[in-house]
Design a protein around this motif. Structure first.
Motif, PDB file in Angstrom:
ATOM      1  N   ALA A  34     -12.000 -17.787  -5.481  1.00 38.31           N
ATOM      2  CA  ALA A  34     -12.954 -16.685  -5.402  1.00 38.31           C
ATOM      3  C   ALA A  34     -13.731 -16.556  -3.903  1.00 38.31           C
ATOM      4  CB  ALA A  34     -14.085 -17.231  -6.217  1.00 38.31           C
ATOM      5  N   PRO A  35     -13.790 -15.039  -3.953  1.00 36.15           N
ATOM      6  CA  PRO A  35     -14.366 -15.029  -2.095  1.00 36.15           C
ATOM      7  C   PRO A  35     -15.643 -15.825  -1.770  1.00 36.15           C
ATOM      8  CG  PRO A  35     -13.556 -13.067  -3.406  1.00 36.15           C
ATOM      9  CD  PRO A  35     -13.539 -13.905  -4.479  1.00 36.15           C
ATOM     10  N   LEU A  36     -15.510 -16.191  -0.435  1.00 37.94           N
ATOM     11  CA  LEU A  36     -16.635 -16.862  -0.340  1.00 37.94           C
ATOM     12  C   LEU A  36     -17.804 -15.554   0.271  1.00 37.94           C
ATOM     13  CD1 LEU A  36     -15.222 -19.491   2.150  1.00 37.94           C
ATOM     14  CD2 LEU A  36     -16.177 -19.956  -0.288  1.00 37.94           C
ATOM     15  N   PRO A  37     -19.118 -16.170   0.301  1.00 40.03           N
ATOM     16  CA  PRO A  37     -20.159 -15.068   0.550  1.00 40.03           C
ATOM     17  C   PRO A  37     -19.874 -14.766   2.223  1.00 40.03           C
ATOM     18  CG  PRO A  37     -20.980 -16.920  -0.510  1.00 40.03           C
ATOM     19  CD  PRO A  37     -19.778 -17.236  -0.269  1.00 40.03           C
ATOM     20  N   VAL A  38     -20.261 -13.658   2.467  1.00 37.79           N
ATOM     21  CA  VAL A  38     -20.279 -13.354   3.970  1.00 37.79           C
ATOM     22  C   VAL A  38     -21.979 -12.973   4.395  1.00 37.79           C
ATOM     23  CG1 VAL A  38     -19.404 -11.383   5.604  1.00 37.79           C
ATOM     24  CG2 VAL A  38     -18.146 -12.264   3.636  1.00 37.79           C
ATOM     25  N   LEU A  39     -21.952 -13.552   5.788  1.00 35.72           N
ATOM     26  CA  LEU A  39     -23.256 -13.498   6.368  1.00 35.72           C
ATOM     27  C   LEU A  39     -22.989 -12.685   7.560  1.00 35.72           C
ATOM     28  CD1 LEU A  39     -26.469 -14.068   6.608  1.00 35.72           C
ATOM     29  CD2 LEU A  39     -25.828 -15.963   7.870  1.00 35.72           C
ATOM     30  N   PRO A  58     -19.081 -10.837  -2.908  1.00 39.95           N
ATOM     31  CA  PRO A  58     -18.000  -9.886  -4.000  1.00 39.95           C
ATOM     32  C   PRO A  58     -17.583 -10.566  -4.677  1.00 39.95           C
ATOM     33  CG  PRO A  58     -17.161 -10.021  -1.717  1.00 39.95           C
ATOM     34  CD  PRO A  58     -18.334 -11.027  -1.790  1.00 39.95           C
ATOM     35  N   HIS A  59     -17.540  -9.899  -6.041  1.00 44.04           N
ATOM     36  CA  HIS A  59     -16.564 -10.508  -7.197  1.00 44.04           C
ATOM     37  C   HIS A  59     -17.020 -11.682  -7.841  1.00 44.04           C
ATOM     38  CE1 HIS A  59     -14.108  -7.247  -6.040  1.00 44.04           C
ATOM     39  NE2 HIS A  59     -13.844  -8.012  -4.966  1.00 44.04           N
ATOM     40  N   SER A  60     -18.316 -11.743  -7.790  1.00 45.29           N
ATOM     41  CA  SER A  60     -18.944 -13.305  -8.351  1.00 45.29           C
ATOM     42  C   SER A  60     -19.496 -13.034  -9.633  1.00 45.29           C
ATOM     43  CB  SER A  60     -20.154 -13.631  -7.373  1.00 45.29           C
ATOM     44  OG  SER A  60     -19.741 -14.008  -6.296  1.00 45.29           O
ATOM     45  N   SER A  61     -19.403 -14.249 -10.390  1.00 49.31           N
ATOM     46  CA  SER A  61     -20.010 -13.844 -11.716  1.00 49.31           C
ATOM     47  C   SER A  61     -21.841 -13.797 -11.695  1.00 49.31           C
ATOM     48  CB  SER A  61     -19.416 -14.889 -12.715  1.00 49.31           C
ATOM     49  OG  SER A  61     -20.023 -16.433 -11.979  1.00 49.31           O
ATOM     50  N   LEU A  62     -22.220 -12.814 -12.404  1.00 48.52           N
ATOM     51  CA  LEU A  62     -23.656 -12.727 -12.567  1.00 48.52           C
ATOM     52  C   LEU A  62     -24.187 -13.458 -13.304  1.00 48.52           C
ATOM     53  CD1 LEU A  62     -23.347  -8.932 -12.625  1.00 48.52           C
ATOM     54  CD2 LEU A  62     -23.654 -10.315 -10.602  1.00 48.52           C
ATOM     55  N   PRO A  63     -25.509 -14.081 -13.213  1.00 51.77           N
ATOM     56  CA  PRO A  63     -26.157 -13.405 -11.726  1.00 51.77           C
ATOM     57  C   PRO A  63     -25.778 -14.528 -10.696  1.00 51.77           C
ATOM     58  CG  PRO A  63     -27.515 -15.000 -13.429  1.00 51.77           C
ATOM     59  CD  PRO A  63     -26.139 -14.718 -14.053  1.00 51.77           C
ATOM     60  N   VAL A  64     -26.104 -13.814  -9.399  1.00 48.52           N
ATOM     61  CA  VAL A  64     -25.917 -14.662  -8.195  1.00 48.52           C
ATOM     62  C   VAL A  64     -27.185 -14.753  -7.383  1.00 48.52           C
ATOM     63  CG1 VAL A  64     -24.593 -14.560  -6.065  1.00 48.52           C
ATOM     64  CG2 VAL A  64     -23.584 -13.465  -8.080  1.00 48.52           C
ATOM     65  N   THR A  65     -27.402 -15.977  -6.938  1.00 50.20           N
ATOM     66  CA  THR A  65     -28.676 -16.288  -6.432  1.00 50.20           C
ATOM     67  C   THR A  65     -28.199 -16.587  -4.836  1.00 50.20           C
ATOM     68  OG1 THR A  65     -29.743 -17.307  -8.384  1.00 50.20           O
ATOM     69  CG2 THR A  65     -30.715 -17.843  -6.119  1.00 50.20           C
ATOM     70  N   TYR A  66     -28.966 -15.799  -3.998  1.00 51.48           N
ATOM     71  CA  TYR A  66     -28.528 -15.933  -2.411  1.00 51.48           C
ATOM     72  C   TYR A  66     -29.827 -16.685  -1.839  1.00 51.48           C
ATOM     73  CZ  TYR A  66     -24.892 -12.282  -3.281  1.00 51.48           C
ATOM     74  OH  TYR A  66     -23.810 -11.481  -3.607  1.00 51.48           O
ATOM     75  N   LYS A 107     -25.163 -18.994  -5.360  1.00 48.20           N
ATOM     76  CA  LYS A 107     -25.031 -19.727  -6.497  1.00 48.20           C
ATOM     77  C   LYS A 107     -24.826 -19.164  -7.580  1.00 48.20           C
ATOM     78  CE  LYS A 107     -28.319 -23.198  -4.583  1.00 48.20           C
ATOM     79  NZ  LYS A 107     -29.706 -23.777  -4.818  1.00 48.20           N
ATOM     80  N   THR A 108     -23.699 -19.442  -8.432  1.00 53.65           N
ATOM     81  CA  THR A 108     -23.493 -18.870  -9.906  1.00 53.65           C
ATOM     82  C   THR A 108     -23.222 -20.062 -10.793  1.00 53.65           C
ATOM     83  OG1 THR A 108     -20.960 -18.990  -9.461  1.00 53.65           O
ATOM     84  CG2 THR A 108     -22.093 -16.963  -8.888  1.00 53.65           C
ATOM     85  N   GLU A 109     -23.052 -19.574 -12.205  1.00 51.02           N
ATOM     86  CA  GLU A 109     -22.785 -20.627 -13.184  1.00 51.02           C
ATOM     87  C   GLU A 109     -21.448 -21.382 -12.707  1.00 51.02           C
ATOM     88  OE1 GLU A 109     -22.273 -18.794 -16.801  1.00 51.02           O
ATOM     89  OE2 GLU A 109     -24.500 -18.286 -17.120  1.00 51.02           O
ATOM     90  N   GLY A 110     -20.816 -20.881 -12.046  1.00 53.57           N
ATOM     91  CA  GLY A 110     -19.512 -21.831 -11.665  1.00 53.57           C
ATOM     92  C   GLY A 110     -19.782 -22.652 -10.414  1.00 53.57           C
ATOM     93  N   GLY A 111     -20.749 -22.793  -9.780  1.00 45.65           N
ATOM     94  CA  GLY A 111     -21.081 -23.407  -8.532  1.00 45.65           C
ATOM     95  C   GLY A 111     -21.651 -22.799  -7.416  1.00 45.65           C
ATOM     96  N   THR A 112     -21.974 -23.492  -6.313  1.00 48.39           N
ATOM     97  CA  THR A 112     -22.449 -22.967  -5.156  1.00 48.39           C
ATOM     98  C   THR A 112     -21.233 -22.721  -3.989  1.00 48.39           C
ATOM     99  OG1 THR A 112     -24.544 -23.953  -5.649  1.00 48.39           O
ATOM    100  CG2 THR A 112     -24.128 -23.297  -2.994  1.00 48.39           C
ATOM    101  N   ARG A 113     -21.460 -21.612  -3.374  1.00 46.09           N
ATOM    102  CA  ARG A 113     -20.614 -21.424  -2.396  1.00 46.09           C
ATOM    103  C   ARG A 113     -21.379 -21.053  -1.155  1.00 46.09           C
ATOM    104  NH1 ARG A 113     -17.424 -16.771  -5.046  1.00 46.09           N
ATOM    105  NH2 ARG A 113     -19.371 -16.491  -5.895  1.00 46.09           N
ATOM    106  N   ILE A 114     -20.552 -21.568   0.288  1.00 44.53           N
ATOM    107  CA  ILE A 114     -21.341 -21.594   1.250  1.00 44.53           C
ATOM    108  C   ILE A 114     -20.363 -20.289   2.246  1.00 44.53           C
ATOM    109  CG2 ILE A 114     -22.114 -22.662   3.631  1.00 44.53           C
ATOM    110  CD1 ILE A 114     -22.097 -24.927   1.868  1.00 44.53           C
ATOM    111  N   SER A 115     -21.274 -19.646   3.129  1.00 41.47           N
ATOM    112  CA  SER A 115     -20.853 -18.478   3.897  1.00 41.47           C
ATOM    113  C   SER A 115     -20.529 -19.214   5.337  1.00 41.47           C
ATOM    114  CB  SER A 115     -21.844 -17.366   4.018  1.00 41.47           C
ATOM    115  OG  SER A 115     -22.799 -17.636   4.808  1.00 41.47           O
ATOM    116  N   ASN A 116     -20.104 -18.130   6.194  1.00 38.44           N
ATOM    117  CA  ASN A 116     -19.794 -18.341   7.627  1.00 38.44           C
ATOM    118  C   ASN A 116     -21.204 -18.602   8.219  1.00 38.44           C
ATOM    119  OD1 ASN A 116     -20.019 -15.219   6.976  1.00 38.44           O
ATOM    120  ND2 ASN A 116     -20.269 -15.286   9.145  1.00 38.44           N
ATOM    121  N   SER A 117     -21.126 -19.030   9.256  1.00 43.00           N
ATOM    122  CA  SER A 117     -22.426 -19.302  10.155  1.00 43.00           C
ATOM    123  C   SER A 117     -22.395 -18.321  11.321  1.00 43.00           C
ATOM    124  CB  SER A 117     -22.602 -20.743  10.898  1.00 43.00           C
ATOM    125  OG  SER A 117     -22.288 -21.666   9.649  1.00 43.00           O
ATOM    126  N   THR A 118     -23.585 -17.958  11.648  1.00 43.30           N
ATOM    127  CA  THR A 118     -23.884 -17.104  12.839  1.00 43.30           C
ATOM    128  C   THR A 118     -24.938 -17.519  13.873  1.00 43.30           C
ATOM    129  OG1 THR A 118     -24.431 -14.881  13.748  1.00 43.30           O
ATOM    130  CG2 THR A 118     -25.235 -15.501  11.757  1.00 43.30           C
TER     131      THR A 118
END
Length: 536
Positions: A34-39, A58-66, A107-118
């Motif tokens: 599944a696509p990773l978050p983009v910062l 994008p294309h994450s299951s709802l709800p999504v907590t950022y 963060k979704t029901e399926g777990g937590t995904r981490i974006s790129n760093s800047t």
């Protein structure tokens, strides 16, 4: 049979384990695609400005907590997407503590995904810009090293631009000024480097540039003083006399201290502020040796002495004679005359010229060469009078008279009169040699001969004619030698001698010279007296 069946079942189970493990791994991998978050956010921002960050998964299951996190553990902002496609947008007020590394988590029901760093860098605009110098103050002598620095009270990510007399300093425009970091380096200062400098400290974020300029900073370059010159004059005040000594240097930067020394004793000293000259006055007695004078000039780095100058003033006296030197053209015509007034003694003579007992209205101020009446010129401090034309108006009796220049009521000492004739006189070769010998006796005197174009042509024709005559004589000599000598060998030396004497006499006639003579005292035998020679 039952035992064999059991063994076969166990073998089949063992073979299925890798398949089941691979299937489980593929399930996990397929879940992680599944696509990773983009910062997104800026890498640089001015202090006090706003920095915009956006996080989307994008294309994450709802709800999504950022969550936007700084440096791994500092929560900056949070938000929840309930509808889908709604990113977290955060406007950060940039402070000095805002600099660091940022990332976001989804963060979704399926777990937590981490974006790129800047990484965000905080740019502090320059302020309170000023110029300093090493050495300070910026007053240096030519040839020294000078470094100007552009300093700010605060600022980061800065670039620097220098200006000299309000023109931007570039390597093309000012090759001897080296811009290095925040410094402008002059390895060898020259007077051309004197002027006003200022600098601009600036920083850029994208297309925005912020700058701070200093005030103008003055650089002064001092020039080393040259060896001083000393001159001496005298003037009359009532019945007494005053000596005047002037000291100056032709190059250098004031101020400087000038001292007047007599026999190495300091008589007086003055400080020259706006110029490099000083004048000293003292009581003077003509005819008395007052000693040797010098000028001394001192600065903070120099101490120089002039050449010595005698302070003895010898009054005009003795005999005055007038010498005349005539100048002739190549055609022997008198064209000019030089009259020199010879003075036996006198330190400051004033010369007056008379023609037929009438004073010539010549200029009174002294210079190296003075043009006076149309055909007169003065040189050698009025002691030489040049007559550039000798017509009826310039011909007559000339004489000169001399008195002390500092005493208008002084007694004149006069020369005898000398007659200068108008043009038309002829001359001989010995006079020309005499003029050549005497040329350059007095400064500024040069003997010149004026030759027109027609005279050059005449001289060339004369040379050609003389060459033809010489060739003809050589031919005659050859025929005589061929025909006659074999008949009478004793005639050989006779003909040699006669031809030599004949050539010498021809040269004497044309060159008007008496210095040439025959090898012996025998006279040239006339052609009528020569032995009978038959020419074939």
């Amino acid at each position: 049979m039952r035992m064999l069946s059991t063994v076969m079942k166990n073998l089949r189970a063992l073979c299925l384990w890798p398949v089941l493990a691979l299937a489980n791994l593929s399930i996990k991998i397929s879940g992680s695609t599944a696509p990773l978050p983009v910062l997104t956010g800026p890498d640089m921002a001015f202090l006090g400005s706003r920095a915009m960050f956006q996080c989307i998964a994008p294309h994450s299951s709802l709800p999504v907590t950022y969550e936007i996190i700084k440096d791994g553990n500092i929560l900056i902002a949070t938000g929840t997407d309930l509808q889908g496609g709604q990113p977290l947008v955060y406007s950060l007020r940039v402070a000095l503590t805002s600099e660091g590394t940022y990332h976001c988590q989804a963060k979704t029901e399926g777990g937590t995904r981490i974006s790129n760093s800047t990484r965000l860098s905080v740019v502090t605009p320059a302020s309170n810009t000023r110029v300093t110098s090493d050495p300070f103050p910026a007053v240096v002598y030519e040839g020294s090293r000078l470094v100007l620095s552009c300093n700010v009270s605060e600022g980061s990510h800065l670039s620097y631009t220098w200006f000299f007399n309000r023109k931007e300093v570039t390597s093309a425009a000012f090759p001897l000024l080296h811009n290095t970091g925040n410094q402008l380096v002059m390895e060898t200062v020259s007077p051309d480097h004197a002027g006003d400098y200022y600098c601009m400290a600036w920083s850029r974020v994208q297309d925005i540039r912020r700058f701070s300029s200093s005030s103008e900073f003055k650089v002064s370059v001092k020039v080393y003083i040259l060896k001083p010159t000393i001159v001496f004059s005298i003037s009359k005040e009532g019945t007494s006399y005053r000596g005047n000594v002037t000291c100056w240097s032709s190059r250098g930067t004031p101020p400087a201290n000038f001292s007047f020394l007599v026999d190495d004793y300091e008589v007086e000293s003055v400080k020259a502020v706006s110029s490099l000259s000083a004048r000293f006055s003292f009581a003077m007695v003509p005819g008395l040796d007052m000693g040797m004078a010098r000028c001394r000039v001192k600065t903070e780095v120099q101490d120089l002495l002039s050449e010595p100058l005698s302070l003895e003033v010898v009054p005009v006296g003795g005999h005055v004679t007038l010498e005349v030197e005539h100048l002739f053209r190549a055609d022997s015509k008198l064209t000019a005359a030089i009259l020199t007034c010879q003075i036996s003694r006198g330190t400051f003579p004033f010369v007056s010229w008379l023609l037929n007992d009438s004073i010539l209205p010549l200029e009174t101020h002294d210079s190296h060469l003075q043009l006076i009446l149309p055909h007169y010129a003065l040189t050698d401090h009025r002691q030489t009078l040049v007559l550039t034309k000798l017509g009826p108006e310039e011909a007559g009796y000339y004489h000169c008279r001399v008195r002390d220049s500092y005493d208008d009521s002084g007694t004149w000492v006069e020369s005898t009169a000398v007659l200068v004739r108008a043009t038309g006189s002829r001359w001989d070769w010995s006079l020309f040699q005499h003029l050549q010998t005497r040329a350059g006796v007095h400064p500024g005197r040069v003997t010149k001969f004026f030759m027109a174009t027609t005279e050059v042509i005449s001289l060339a024709f004369f040379c050609f004619l003389f060459l033809c005559l010489a060739v003809g004589l050589a031919c005659v000599y050859g025929m005589l030698d061929q025909k006659q000598v074999h008949r009478d060998p004793s005639m050989k030396n006779f003909y040699h001698h006669q031809m030599c004497c004949l050539c010498i006499h021809i040269v004497k006639i044309h060159l008007m010279s008496s210095s040439l003579s025959c090898p012996d005292d025998n006279a040239i035998i006339p052609l009528s007296e020569l032995p009978n020679v038959t020419f074939s």
